[in-house]
Design a protein around this motif. Structure first.
Motif, PDB file in Angstrom:
ATOM      1  N   LYS A  72       6.681  -3.676 -13.370  1.00 11.91           N
ATOM      2  CA  LYS A  72       7.226  -2.333 -13.201  1.00 11.91           C
ATOM      3  C   LYS A  72       6.638  -1.366 -14.232  1.00 11.91           C
ATOM      4  N   ASP A  99      12.568  -3.340  -2.529  1.00 15.30           N
ATOM      5  CA  ASP A  99      12.585  -2.607  -3.796  1.00 15.30           C
ATOM      6  C   ASP A  99      13.581  -1.453  -3.807  1.00 15.30           C
ATOM      7  N   GLU A 120       9.469   3.323 -13.067  1.00 10.61           N
ATOM      8  CA  GLU A 120      10.234   2.429 -12.207  1.00 10.61           C
ATOM      9  C   GLU A 120      11.411   1.819 -12.954  1.00 10.61           C
ATOM     10  N   LYS A 176       8.294   7.523  -5.802  1.00 11.30           N
ATOM     11  CA  LYS A 176       8.590   6.463  -4.840  1.00 11.30           C
ATOM     12  C   LYS A 176       8.017   6.896  -3.499  1.00 11.30           C
ATOM     13  N   ASP A 179      14.024   4.198 -12.897  1.00 11.42           N
ATOM     14  CA  ASP A 179      14.400   4.548 -11.525  1.00 11.42           C
ATOM     15  C   ASP A 179      14.111   6.018 -11.214  1.00 11.42           C
ATOM     16  N   PRO A 197       3.993   3.278  -7.507  1.00 13.53           N
ATOM     17  CA  PRO A 197       4.132   3.178  -8.964  1.00 13.53           C
ATOM     18  C   PRO A 197       3.206   4.155  -9.681  1.00 13.53           C
ATOM     19  N   ARG A 204       4.463  -2.593  -3.202  1.00 16.13           N
ATOM     20  CA  ARG A 204       5.899  -2.351  -3.174  1.00 16.13           C
ATOM     21  C   ARG A 204       6.437  -2.466  -1.757  1.00 16.13           C
ATOM     22  N   GLY A 243       7.544  10.184 -12.056  1.00 18.58           N
ATOM     23  CA  GLY A 243       7.600   8.936 -11.297  1.00 18.58           C
ATOM     24  C   GLY A 243       7.463   9.262  -9.828  1.00 18.58           C
TER      25      GLY A 243
END
Length: 393
Positions: free
Chosen positions: A371, A44, A375, A317, A378, A320, A8, A315
């Motif tokens: 993804k 990204d 992802e 960030k 979001d 992933p 990413r 999730g």
């Protein structure tokens, strides 16, 4: 050998203290509203890494170093092409202390200032937008290129476990881990309280007596830590675990260790400590998933494999998160959040080896740009949760 492209490409705004968290989120929002990111399709996203810590704490103990390692691990994570570290200016967790402890990155991908030196919120955001123009342009020039699976360091995690987890999803993930290690990659097991009672399954295959003793030392620390707070290590299963069929920590631990496959345990690390060994390793952390995964990502993990029986909506960030269901009923109910169904083994339509091969293939596909469900939704801006063991004063 399995291959994957580089992963990413995010730009991060990492805060040293909660007092700069709102400014970091405002900066990311202003950049989004301005349409700035739309000019750079190779990036990204912009991720504000915020938290609730950073001040009114001692700065000369291991609890403070845990916090530092978590923040610095994200600030230097390879999935961030560039990072702005934003502080208030008067916090205990001074940015300069991290620079002294870890050394400032030599390239231009790292930038820092404080709201106090920047003239307050509005001026600091204006300054940040100027920095973002340069950072995004540079990040957009990065080209994804094929590489082998040895560049993958996968965080192993289970949450909302049930009676199927140790029979289906966790053994299948263990099979995938063996494939990853065979291809030169690294897998990091964590959640120290959730190997309690089954630690011999790891110490018996430690690469050296020193590695095995380090794991034993962690468990002894945890016994003492729990006792200080009037708790017990054998009281770990949550209400959800119990409703799913787990009744004791031993049942939970036996299933959790199954994620680690069958290869040697090559290293044992403190929370957020940088992983340097290849193969299977262990990273100390609590069993609380967001806190545990924060430590694994800070240690260098660039992918997460998360098994669940009750269901998870996690999730992260900039990393992933592949979520793996232990039973088909939950998978069908939560398909928008689940990436892989390993209930197929319990249903009789697939073997553990076949499910494990699917997980490994998904690792490679995800590393190559596919993804994950989180992802697509979001999800992942609010999951940075450093482990706090210090006295707040």
């Amino acid at each position: 050998m399995g291959t994957a492209e580089s992963e990413r490409c995010y730009v991060g705004i990492v805060t040293s203290v909660n007092c700069s968290a709102s400014a970091a989120k405002l900066l990311a929002r202003e950049a989004e509203l301005s349409g700035l990111l739309e000019k750079y399709p190779g990036v990204d996203g912009i991720v504000p890494i915020v938290h609730g810590a950073g001040c009114c704490i001692g700065t000369d103990d291991d609890a403070f170093r845990k916090l530092q390692r978590a923040i610095w691990g994200y600030a230097t994570h390879p999935n961030f092409a560039s990072v702005l570290m934003l502080g208030l200016g008067c916090e205990a967790n001074q940015i300069r202390l991290m620079l002294e402890a870890y050394g400032r990155p030599l390239d231009e991908s790292f930038h820092y200032y404080t709201l106090q030196s920047g003239g307050g919120t509005r001026k600091s955001i204006e300054k940040g937008l100027l920095w973002l123009e340069t950072a995004l342009e540079k990040a957009n020039k990065a080209e994804r290129e094929p590489t082998d699976a040895s560049h993958l360091t996968v965080a192993l995690q289970c949450g909302g476990s049930d009676g199927y987890s140790g029979i289906t999803a966790n053994p299948a993930l263990g099979y995938a881990v063996d494939l990853l290690v065979k291809n030169g990659g690294t897998a990091a097991l964590a959640e120290t309280p959730e190997i309690y009672g089954a630690e011999n399954l790891l110490t018996d295959r430690a690469a050296s007596p020193k590695v095995g003793q380090k794991l034993v030392n962690l468990l002894e620390w945890w016994e003492d830590h729990a006792q200080k707070y009037g708790s017990e290590m054998n009281n770990n299963p949550t209400p959800g675990n119990k409703m799913g069929g787990l009744t004791t920590i031993l049942e939970k631990s036996l299933g959790a260790v199954a994620k680690a496959g069958t290869t040697n345990l090559n290293g044992v690390y403190q929370y957020g400590e940088r992983i340097i060994e290849k193969g299977l390793v262990f990273v100390d952390s609590p069993g609380y998933d967001p806190v545990s995964i924060t430590g694994e990502v800070a240690s260098g993990c660039n992918m997460i494999c998360f098994t669940t029986g009750r269901g998870s909506c996690y999730g992260n960030k900039p990393v992933p998160s592949i979520k793996i269901a232990s039973n088909s009923a939950m998978y069908k109910r939560m398909q928008d959040d689940m990436d892989i169904n390993c209930g197929t083994f319990a249903d009789g339509s697939e073997t553990v080896a076949e499910a494990g091969q699917r997980i490994f293939n998904t690792m490679l596909e995800t590393a190559s740009g596919n993804k994950t469900r989180s992802e697509e939704l979001d999800i992942g801006d609010a999951e940075f949760a450093p482990w706090q063991t210090y006295a707040q004063m």
